[in-house]
Motif scaffolding. Structure first.
Motif, short mmCIF file in Angstrom:
data_model
loop_
_atom_site.label_atom_id
_atom_site.label_comp_id
_atom_site.label_asym_id
_atom_site.label_seq_id
_atom_site.Cartn_x
_atom_site.Cartn_y
_atom_site.Cartn_z
N ASN A 37 -26.59 52.48 107.46
CA ASN A 37 -25.66 53.62 107.21
C ASN A 37 -24.70 54.33 108.34
O ASN A 37 -24.16 55.39 108.30
N LEU A 38 -24.83 53.69 109.48
CA LEU A 38 -23.87 53.88 110.38
C LEU A 38 -22.30 53.96 109.99
O LEU A 38 -21.87 52.84 109.35
N GLY A 39 -21.66 54.95 110.09
CA GLY A 39 -20.36 55.03 109.66
C GLY A 39 -19.12 54.65 110.97
O GLY A 39 -19.36 54.72 112.02
N ILE A 40 -18.19 54.29 110.37
CA ILE A 40 -17.04 53.99 111.21
C ILE A 40 -16.48 55.11 111.88
O ILE A 40 -16.36 55.08 113.13
N ALA A 41 -16.61 56.18 111.33
CA ALA A 41 -16.04 57.45 112.22
C ALA A 41 -17.19 57.83 113.25
O ALA A 41 -16.80 58.28 114.61
N THR A 42 -18.45 57.75 113.03
CA THR A 42 -19.51 57.63 114.04
C THR A 42 -19.07 56.71 115.25
O THR A 42 -19.25 57.16 116.44
N VAL A 43 -18.96 55.56 114.89
CA VAL A 43 -18.58 54.39 116.10
C VAL A 43 -17.41 55.04 116.64
O VAL A 43 -17.39 54.79 117.97
N TYR A 44 -16.28 55.38 116.06
CA TYR A 44 -15.04 55.75 116.79
C TYR A 44 -15.31 56.82 117.61
O TYR A 44 -14.75 57.04 118.83
N ARG A 45 -16.25 57.94 117.33
CA ARG A 45 -16.44 59.19 117.74
C ARG A 45 -17.09 58.71 119.41
O ARG A 45 -17.00 59.17 120.37
N ASN A 46 -18.11 57.98 119.04
CA ASN A 46 -18.96 57.35 120.28
C ASN A 46 -18.45 56.65 121.25
O ASN A 46 -18.36 56.71 122.36
N LEU A 47 -17.34 55.51 120.60
CA LEU A 47 -16.45 54.68 121.44
C LEU A 47 -15.54 55.65 122.31
O LEU A 47 -15.66 55.27 123.68
N LYS A 48 -14.91 56.68 121.53
CA LYS A 48 -14.08 57.57 122.71
C LYS A 48 -14.92 58.19 123.88
O LYS A 48 -14.39 58.34 124.96
N ALA A 49 -16.12 58.84 123.32
CA ALA A 49 -16.78 59.55 124.27
C ALA A 49 -17.36 58.55 125.31
O ALA A 49 -17.24 58.87 126.55
N MET A 50 -17.70 57.07 125.11
CA MET A 50 -18.18 56.26 126.12
C MET A 50 -16.94 55.76 126.93
O MET A 50 -17.24 55.55 128.17
N VAL A 51 -15.86 55.78 126.35
CA VAL A 51 -14.70 55.53 127.22
C VAL A 51 -14.34 56.70 128.30
O VAL A 51 -14.16 56.50 129.50
N GLU A 52 -14.47 57.83 127.71
CA GLU A 52 -14.15 59.14 128.64
C GLU A 52 -15.21 59.10 129.73
O GLU A 52 -14.84 59.60 130.85
N ASP A 53 -16.67 58.79 129.48
CA ASP A 53 -17.51 58.91 130.40
C ASP A 53 -17.53 57.51 131.47
O ASP A 53 -18.71 57.67 132.41
N GLY A 54 -16.72 56.61 131.08
CA GLY A 54 -16.90 55.39 132.15
C GLY A 54 -17.84 54.13 131.38
O GLY A 54 -17.79 53.43 132.04
N THR A 55 -18.52 54.66 130.33
CA THR A 55 -19.41 53.46 129.92
C THR A 55 -18.72 52.47 129.44
O THR A 55 -19.04 51.16 129.78
N LEU A 56 -17.73 52.59 128.81
CA LEU A 56 -16.96 51.54 128.31
C LEU A 56 -15.53 51.55 128.58
O LEU A 56 -15.09 52.73 129.32
N ARG A 57 -14.63 50.55 128.58
CA ARG A 57 -13.26 50.58 128.97
C ARG A 57 -12.81 49.66 127.75
O ARG A 57 -13.24 49.02 126.95
N GLN A 58 -11.30 50.38 127.60
CA GLN A 58 -10.72 49.87 126.36
C GLN A 58 -9.88 48.54 126.87
O GLN A 58 -9.32 48.52 127.94
#
Length: 121
Positions: A37-58
């Motif tokens: 039941n994970l939704g795409i909005a939750t994925v986008y919100r977490n991806l954005k936060a993880m890019v902002e904190d440096g965990t991920l890169r676009q």
């Protein structure tokens, strides 16, 4: 610092396991195996936060939606398969590209993407 959640952990694990840059939908498909039941909005919100904190890169390729990869990768380049459209990491660099710049210009960074067919296609 964001708190650890099951969703965030599943997203991070999906990207680590894939070992290549993923589209948000690919992240959702992999992470939903662990968090139903994970939704795409939750994925986008977490991806954005993880890019902002440096965990991920676009990883942004011309005309494409952004892909995401772990932020801990050092300098590297990418290969995009023209058949399946997947993107893969290339963990090498073709040396000094500054010599390609016009005379008097100073290269501060570069990005290189190779295109062709992956081994599966």
């Amino acid at each position: 610092m964001e708190r650890a959640t099951r969703q965030r952990s599943a997203i991070k694990e999906a990207l680590q396991t894939a070992a290549r840059p993923l589209l948000a939908q690919e992240v959702l498909d992999l992470a939903a195996r662990h968090v139903p039941n994970l939704g795409i909005a939750t994925v986008y919100r977490n991806l954005k936060a993880m890019v902002e904190d440096g965990t991920l890169r676009q990883v942004v390729l011309p005309g494409e939606n952004p892909r995401f990869e772990m932020g801990s990768h050092g300098h590297h380049h990418h290969f995009q398969c023209t058949q399946c459209q997947r993107v893969f990491d290339i963990h090498s660099c073709p040396s000094d590209l500054a010599m390609l710049a016009p005379k008097g210009f100073r290269v501060e960074d570069h990005d290189l993407t190779l295109y062709g067919r992956c081994k599966d296609c």
